[in-house]
Write an enzyme that holds these catalytic residues in place. Sequence first.
Site, PDB file in Angstrom:
ATOM      1  N   GLU A 139     110.646  50.647  17.286  1.00  0.00           N
ATOM      2  CA  GLU A 139     109.863  50.990  18.222  1.00  0.00           C
ATOM      3  C   GLU A 139     109.705  52.258  19.032  1.00  0.00           C
ATOM      4  O   GLU A 139     111.031  52.177  18.478  1.00  0.00           O
ATOM      5  CB  GLU A 139     110.056  50.271  19.107  1.00  0.00           C
ATOM      6  CG  GLU A 139     108.383  48.399  19.142  1.00  0.00           C
ATOM      7  CD  GLU A 139     107.760  47.594  20.064  1.00  0.00           C
ATOM      8  OE1 GLU A 139     108.347  48.164  20.787  1.00  0.00           O
ATOM      9  OE2 GLU A 139     107.439  46.457  19.501  1.00  0.00           O
ATOM     10  N   HIS A 256      99.257  50.904  25.992  1.00  0.00           N
ATOM     11  CA  HIS A 256      98.797  50.568  24.805  1.00  0.00           C
ATOM     12  C   HIS A 256      98.713  51.480  23.743  1.00  0.00           C
ATOM     13  O   HIS A 256      97.074  51.459  24.020  1.00  0.00           O
ATOM     14  CB  HIS A 256      98.957  48.722  24.792  1.00  0.00           C
ATOM     15  CG  HIS A 256      99.940  48.632  23.392  1.00  0.00           C
ATOM     16  ND1 HIS A 256      99.761  49.926  22.154  1.00  0.00           N
ATOM     17  CD2 HIS A 256     100.904  47.974  22.989  1.00  0.00           C
ATOM     18  CE1 HIS A 256     100.482  48.655  20.913  1.00  0.00           C
ATOM     19  NE2 HIS A 256     101.738  48.103  21.384  1.00  0.00           N
ATOM     20  N   ARG A 302     104.852  55.651  23.937  1.00  0.00           N
ATOM     21  CA  ARG A 302     103.572  55.262  23.972  1.00  0.00           C
ATOM     22  C   ARG A 302     103.423  55.712  25.681  1.00  0.00           C
ATOM     23  O   ARG A 302     101.347  56.455  25.125  1.00  0.00           O
ATOM     24  CB  ARG A 302     103.316  53.423  25.247  1.00  0.00           C
ATOM     25  CG  ARG A 302     103.499  52.614  24.140  1.00  0.00           C
ATOM     26  CD  ARG A 302     104.260  51.590  25.090  1.00  0.00           C
ATOM     27  NE  ARG A 302     104.554  50.077  23.887  1.00  0.00           N
ATOM     28  CZ  ARG A 302     104.455  49.038  23.982  1.00  0.00           C
ATOM     29  NH1 ARG A 302     104.674  47.609  25.241  1.00  0.00           N
ATOM     30  NH2 ARG A 302     105.510  48.578  23.116  1.00  0.00           N
ATOM     31  N   HIS A 363      97.486  47.535  29.457  1.00  0.00           N
ATOM     32  CA  HIS A 363      98.600  46.701  28.816  1.00  0.00           C
ATOM     33  C   HIS A 363      99.941  46.024  29.453  1.00  0.00           C
ATOM     34  O   HIS A 363      99.790  44.905  29.563  1.00  0.00           O
ATOM     35  CB  HIS A 363      99.430  47.648  27.814  1.00  0.00           C
ATOM     36  CG  HIS A 363     100.492  46.255  26.473  1.00  0.00           C
ATOM     37  ND1 HIS A 363      99.805  45.321  25.963  1.00  0.00           N
ATOM     38  CD2 HIS A 363     101.916  46.311  26.138  1.00  0.00           C
ATOM     39  CE1 HIS A 363     100.650  44.424  25.558  1.00  0.00           C
ATOM     40  NE2 HIS A 363     101.591  45.700  25.607  1.00  0.00           N
ATOM     41  N   ARG A 398     107.460  51.060  30.600  1.00  0.00           N
ATOM     42  CA  ARG A 398     109.023  49.804  30.402  1.00  0.00           C
ATOM     43  C   ARG A 398     108.849  50.543  28.708  1.00  0.00           C
ATOM     44  O   ARG A 398     107.484  50.809  27.922  1.00  0.00           O
ATOM     45  CB  ARG A 398     107.843  49.308  29.792  1.00  0.00           C
ATOM     46  CG  ARG A 398     108.694  48.097  29.561  1.00  0.00           C
ATOM     47  CD  ARG A 398     107.380  46.220  30.014  1.00  0.00           C
ATOM     48  NE  ARG A 398     106.197  46.646  29.119  1.00  0.00           N
ATOM     49  CZ  ARG A 398     105.637  46.268  27.392  1.00  0.00           C
ATOM     50  NH1 ARG A 398     107.375  45.656  27.436  1.00  0.00           N
ATOM     51  NH2 ARG A 398     104.926  46.261  27.450  1.00  0.00           N
TER      52      ARG A 398
HETATM   53  C1  SIN Z   1     103.646  45.330  21.240  1.00  0.00           C
HETATM   54  O1  SIN Z   1     104.284  44.514  19.596  1.00  0.00           O
HETATM   55  O2  SIN Z   1     103.583  46.277  20.173  1.00  0.00           O
HETATM   56  C2  SIN Z   1     103.572  44.945  22.416  1.00  0.00           C
HETATM   57  C3  SIN Z   1     105.365  44.990  22.075  1.00  0.00           C
HETATM   58  C4  SIN Z   1     105.198  44.985  24.043  1.00  0.00           C
HETATM   59  O3  SIN Z   1     104.872  45.689  24.380  1.00  0.00           O
HETATM   60  O4  SIN Z   1     106.216  45.157  24.615  1.00  0.00           O
END
Ligand code: SIN
Length: 543
Positions: A139, A256, A302, A363, A398
């Site tokens: 991620e 998000h 993000r 988010h 975060r």
């Molecule tokens: C996501 O699956 O993109 C969200 C996961 C998160 O916010 O930690």
Amino acid sequence: MKDNVIKLKRPELRRYLVPINTASTQQLFADCLVIGTGVAGLRAAIEAAGSGCEVIIVCKKNLQDSNTWNAQGGIASVLGRNDSFASHIEDTLKTGCGICDRQTVEQVVKDGPGLVKELLDWGTEFDKSQDGSISITLEGGHSFARVAHALGDSTGKAIVQALIHKVKNTANITVVENFYAIDIITNDDGVCIGTIGQNARGVMEIIWGKTTILATGGAGRVYRETTNPDVATADGLAMAARAGAVLRDMEFMQFHPTTLYIAGASRALITETLRGEGAILRDVNGDAFMAGYHKDAELAPRDIVSRAILAQMLKTNSTHVFLDIRHFDKVFFSKRFPLISELVASFDIDVSKDLIPVRPSAHYMVGGVKTDRLAHTNIKNLFACGEVASTCLHGANRLGSNSLLEGLVFGRIAGREAFKQSGKPNSDMGLRKFRYDIPQSDRSRLDTADVLNSLRSLMWRNVGIIRFAKPLAETQEIISFWQRYVLDKIFDSDQGWECQNMLTVCLMMAKAAETRTESRGTHFRDDFPQTDDAKFKAHIEFE
Ligand code: SIN
């Protein structure tokens, strides 16, 4: 600023939202009361009960109604061969932009693998690689693949199901669904002694707790655009503030980057792990634009991706951008992302030919109720964990998938600490009889549904991804006006209490955002685009 803290005065608040008369209210008793059934609350309940407490755990709606249940991407932990604690710690600190608590970060990261293993032992169906190890993916902001996932893109659901199974098989835990916790009750010495709420039959009920663990989740519903479920209305933050808890870092709301955008349909998260597996962001002209904004392109942090999408929407005069997964193998996609597969198909999007329309939305509340490293709040016998808490793990932003991990780590700590406190001989609650009256208001009554809609739009416009001084100041004036007509009333149903809670919390969010005249992490001030360490390498606290 003292000790890296900027202190703001908590707004004056009526102590309780509803009148209380213990003589005529039905009552339950627990050693440990847990409010909230996301990952943190469930893990806390299991720990406290395992240590010997009689636990009551309540949730506002059903056990499925939480941000955890909806979590798609996964849980971050050092599980890969080349990965290391040092790398996960550094990634978390870097994303947090200078204001994480290093000791907390180290503790959470190091506890990760053991707690993931425990989830596996308790029945969480993590997806596996061919060699039988837990499958991990990338991620944004992570230097290594370290996001474990379950049932493809239903990680939260798989974790909650395993935790619920464990809870239901633990004799000394009572689960109470459809209990709207309205306020935390404190005695004359300011010690937390339980909660007052409305139960499933619509009857007021007090649950006395020798200790109380607040795990009520976040506040995404204060925004018009959000990935959060209906229940995420800032209730825990507001009730903690009324009880005198310190709230910290309220300006840091994480947006998000990719929420499904279909006008008229409710917003749904499109997990970041889709970009981790190679999805490309394209604007309405079909151009891939992320490389122009950050060296890590689609996998930049993000806040950067969210702002890049907004900038590109503005440039192309469009309401959204697209995720392109036309190059994905169809079978891989439907197996790895069954939830999203079903979701997009329900809108007749054929991902082998069509692009997925997305845009950012609110988010995750990074700030919250201030705790120390043992989940204690400043209110005796009140603990907080999960999204409602501010543990300083996340700093100003975060790292994706660190929140389920934080919920597990701090849920366990809170449960353990609550047990220690509940067992103390002097932990008598000290107050079982009292009355709190509220005079009838003679001011006009506003339509709360209308106020809520307007508030969400106002927050999205003025306290959103890009912020300026004037709209932040105006927001506070408008909210203060609504507060005069809403906070003086007595309501008897969810919508009224939610409106009161959201107005309370939004005012603090706007005030903190106005105070931080710099940009850091999720908080971006267009009028102060630089980070100002000299003034603001600090936390903003309401006390
Ligand atoms: C996501 O699956 O993109 C969200 C996961 C998160 O916010 O930690």
